[in-house]
Design an enzyme around this catalytic site. Structure first.
Site, PDB file in Angstrom:
ATOM      1  N   SER A   1       4.689   2.314   8.013  1.00  0.00           N
ATOM      2  CA  SER A   1       4.341   1.112   7.254  1.00  0.00           C
ATOM      3  C   SER A   1       5.573   0.586   6.525  1.00  0.00           C
ATOM      4  CB  SER A   1       3.243   1.430   6.237  1.00  0.00           C
ATOM      5  OG  SER A   1       2.042   1.767   6.875  1.00  0.00           O
TER       6      SER A   1
ATOM      7  N   HIS B   1       0.812  -1.221   0.000  1.00  0.00           N
ATOM      8  CA  HIS B   1       0.000   0.000   0.000  1.00  0.00           C
ATOM      9  C   HIS B   1       0.843   1.268   0.000  1.00  0.00           C
ATOM     10  CE1 HIS B   1       0.394  -0.065   4.531  1.00  0.00           C
ATOM     11  NE2 HIS B   1       0.422   1.230   4.333  1.00  0.00           N
TER      12      HIS B   1
ATOM     13  N   ASP C   1      -0.164  -7.742   1.785  1.00  0.00           N
ATOM     14  CA  ASP C   1       0.263  -6.338   1.702  1.00  0.00           C
ATOM     15  C   ASP C   1       1.788  -6.248   1.593  1.00  0.00           C
ATOM     16  OD1 ASP C   1      -0.195  -3.593   1.526  1.00  0.00           O
ATOM     17  OD2 ASP C   1       0.056  -3.285   3.679  1.00  0.00           O
TER      18      ASP C   1
END
Length: 235
Positions: free
Chosen positions: A195, A76, A107
């Site tokens: 992230s 992402h 992911d």
């Protein structure tokens, strides 16, 4: 910027919508038992900047897998980016990057860093030490994060595993949803841009890739994909 709506049972988590980091302990105080070993993994965490066709930007972190510049990060963070650039505080350099592979069910994405746009690989990077044993609930861990390019040395934030085999549902920037299963839930104060960062055990080994954190800073909960699953899926 590309925050996703996430549900983990009673938790509300979102990638790229992260709380402020606690940072290292004050000068003159001994580091947490988990912070000192995390220094082993810190040179292997890079900051990422992704630029999209609409002019928007996203930042995140990545985990160096090979000395020639293969890096694991969250899908992402870099999905559909026009350009991706990685910055290493260990080498003091920035590298253009290209996509190698991705898997939205975890992911996970692997990108290749280049010493120059016309060179096939980078060189001289330090691969992250990877753990061979899964963490257990109650185990001390540390989030080793870059917070994106240009922010100096990685930040180490001590925490603790709170649950295993957790599930979340992500909503991506295009409005699609997908479910992530088998995640490590941990308690640590994170921040926006974390992230793709490394979750590290008390031996300095990376055991997970951070994918999400709570909307509510008071909860200070994060979620990570186990490192072996993330590497296998992204490659």
């Amino acid at each position: 910027m590309f925050a996703a709506a996430v549900v983990v049972g009673v938790l509300a988590l979102a990638p790229s919508a992260l709380a402020s980091s606690t940072g290292p302990p004050p000068v003159g105080q001994p580091p947490s038992p988990t912070v000192a070993p995390a220094a082993t993994a810190a040179p292997s965490v890079v900051g990422l900047s992704a630029v999209f066709d609409n002019g928007m930007r996203a930042v995140g972190s990545g985990i160096v897998l090979t000395a020639t510049g293969e890096v694991l990060t969250c899908d992402h963070v870099i999905d559909h980016a026009r350009t991706v650039t990685a910055t290493s505080s260990a080498t003091g350099r920035s590298y253009p990057a290209t996509l190698v592979g991705l898997d939205r069910t975890t992911d996970a994405a692997v990108i290749q860093l280049h010493d120059a746009p016309d060179l096939p690989t980078a060189s001289g990077l330090q691969p992250a030490p990877r753990g061979t044993a899964s963490p257990v609930a109650g185990e001390d861990v540390t989030a080793v994060t870059s917070g994106g390019p240009g922010v100096g040395a990685p930040t180490v934030t001590p925490g603790k595993v709170t649950a295993l085999d957790q599930s979340i549902t992500l909503t991506d920037s295009a409005g699609g949803t997908h479910r992530l299963d088998g995640l490590i839930e941990f308690h640590a104060a994170l921040r926006r841009g974390d992230s793709g960062s490394a979750l590290v055990n008390d031996r300095g080994e990376v055991v997970g890739m951070i994918v999400a954190a709570s909307h509510d800073p008071a909860e200070a909960l994060g979620a990570a994909v186990p490192i072996d699953r993330a590497v296998a899926a992204g490659g």
